[in-house]
Design an enzyme around this catalytic site. Sequence first.
Site, PDB file in Angstrom:
ATOM      1  N   GLU A  30      37.604  -1.782 -63.444  1.00  0.00           N
ATOM      2  CA  GLU A  30      37.923  -2.265 -63.980  1.00  0.00           C
ATOM      3  C   GLU A  30      39.381  -3.213 -65.148  1.00  0.00           C
ATOM      4  O   GLU A  30      39.368  -3.530 -66.183  1.00  0.00           O
ATOM      5  CB  GLU A  30      37.488  -1.612 -64.601  1.00  0.00           C
ATOM      6  N   GLU A  37      36.363   0.087 -53.279  1.00  0.00           N
ATOM      7  CA  GLU A  37      35.898   0.734 -53.859  1.00  0.00           C
ATOM      8  C   GLU A  37      34.755  -0.328 -54.387  1.00  0.00           C
ATOM      9  O   GLU A  37      34.846  -0.883 -54.936  1.00  0.00           O
ATOM     10  CB  GLU A  37      36.430   0.812 -55.772  1.00  0.00           C
ATOM     11  N   GLY A  88      30.732   4.236 -61.277  1.00  0.00           N
ATOM     12  CA  GLY A  88      29.726   4.182 -62.359  1.00  0.00           C
ATOM     13  C   GLY A  88      28.253   4.043 -62.359  1.00  0.00           C
ATOM     14  O   GLY A  88      27.658   4.682 -63.774  1.00  0.00           O
ATOM     15  N   SER A  97      30.816   6.567 -57.623  1.00  0.00           N
ATOM     16  CA  SER A  97      29.744   7.122 -57.377  1.00  0.00           C
ATOM     17  C   SER A  97      29.948   8.902 -56.732  1.00  0.00           C
ATOM     18  O   SER A  97      29.107   9.400 -55.994  1.00  0.00           O
ATOM     19  CB  SER A  97      28.387   7.028 -57.764  1.00  0.00           C
TER      20      SER A  97
HETATM   21  P1  PGA Z   1      32.953   6.629 -60.425  1.00  0.00           P
HETATM   22  O1  PGA Z   1      34.075   6.056 -61.162  1.00  0.00           O
HETATM   23  O2  PGA Z   1      33.012   7.765 -59.461  1.00  0.00           O
HETATM   24  O3  PGA Z   1      32.072   6.811 -61.256  1.00  0.00           O
HETATM   25  O4  PGA Z   1      32.096   5.948 -59.975  1.00  0.00           O
HETATM   26  C1  PGA Z   1      35.490   5.789 -59.247  1.00  0.00           C
HETATM   27  C2  PGA Z   1      36.224   4.672 -59.880  1.00  0.00           C
HETATM   28  O5  PGA Z   1      36.582   3.938 -61.010  1.00  0.00           O
HETATM   29  O6  PGA Z   1      37.569   5.243 -59.212  1.00  0.00           O
END
Ligand code: PGA
Length: 249
Positions: A97, A167, A173, A213
């Site tokens: 992000e 990731e 998410g 997730s």
């Molecule tokens: P999430 O996020 O578990 O909600 O998919 C993981 C992260 O962004 O570290």
Amino acid sequence: MSRTKIIAGNWKMYKTIAEAVSFAYEFVAGFREGERETVVCAPFTQLPALKRAFSGSGVKLGAQNMHFEDEGAYTGEVSPGMLTEIGVDYCVIGHSERRQYFAETDETVNKKLKAAFAHGIAPIVCVGEVLEQRDAGKAFDVVKSQIEKGLSGLSREDAARLVVAYEPVWAIGTGRTATPDQAEEMCSFIRRTVKDLYDADTAAKTRIQYGGSVKPSNATELLSREEIDGALVGGASLSPVDFKSIIEF
Ligand code: PGA
């Protein structure tokens, strides 16, 4: 070589200070510091209160970003020294992000990793491909390049202390988790990349998490894999009950 599994919650931009403290008290009640390391990475404003609330519990505290300079005219930024003053143990660096919305690059990630180690903050560096890259068969090249550039110039000792979070951006998410095979395949590829950059002994010490997730229902199958040394947990870390059940996978 047995590595201590590390499970870190990433709260992103959620919770007030009051909500953070109430999470901490609920979470800490009955928490036993076991063979797994537990970290909560919270927004800056919550860190001092969480430091007090987690005190003596064994739960470690993390930030989600920091600047690489010690101080300066960088409006809105927080320095590594400001984090150590609070007693922060970990810092997430290069989350997708931040790469996507805040112009974080492999070069800034590299500077932040060096600054974190220089200040005694343990970094959790995030890497991972977007969906188009996976579909185009480029996931391994993308992650390799993020690791090579991100770790450039880091000493062996620092590489051994590093936590890498794999990731896949398409799994964050979205509720769409990588399969345990996909996650483990990339985690072991990252270890081979660290081995090529350093040596087998260093690579055997680097901890490599999976994130995207992770929830109570899939934590066991992911975290029991030999090559997956823990998890970076977003959404499910906001609930003390869910986060605890992931820690106790
Ligand atoms: P999430 O996020 O578990 O909600 O998919 C993981 C992260 O962004 O570290």
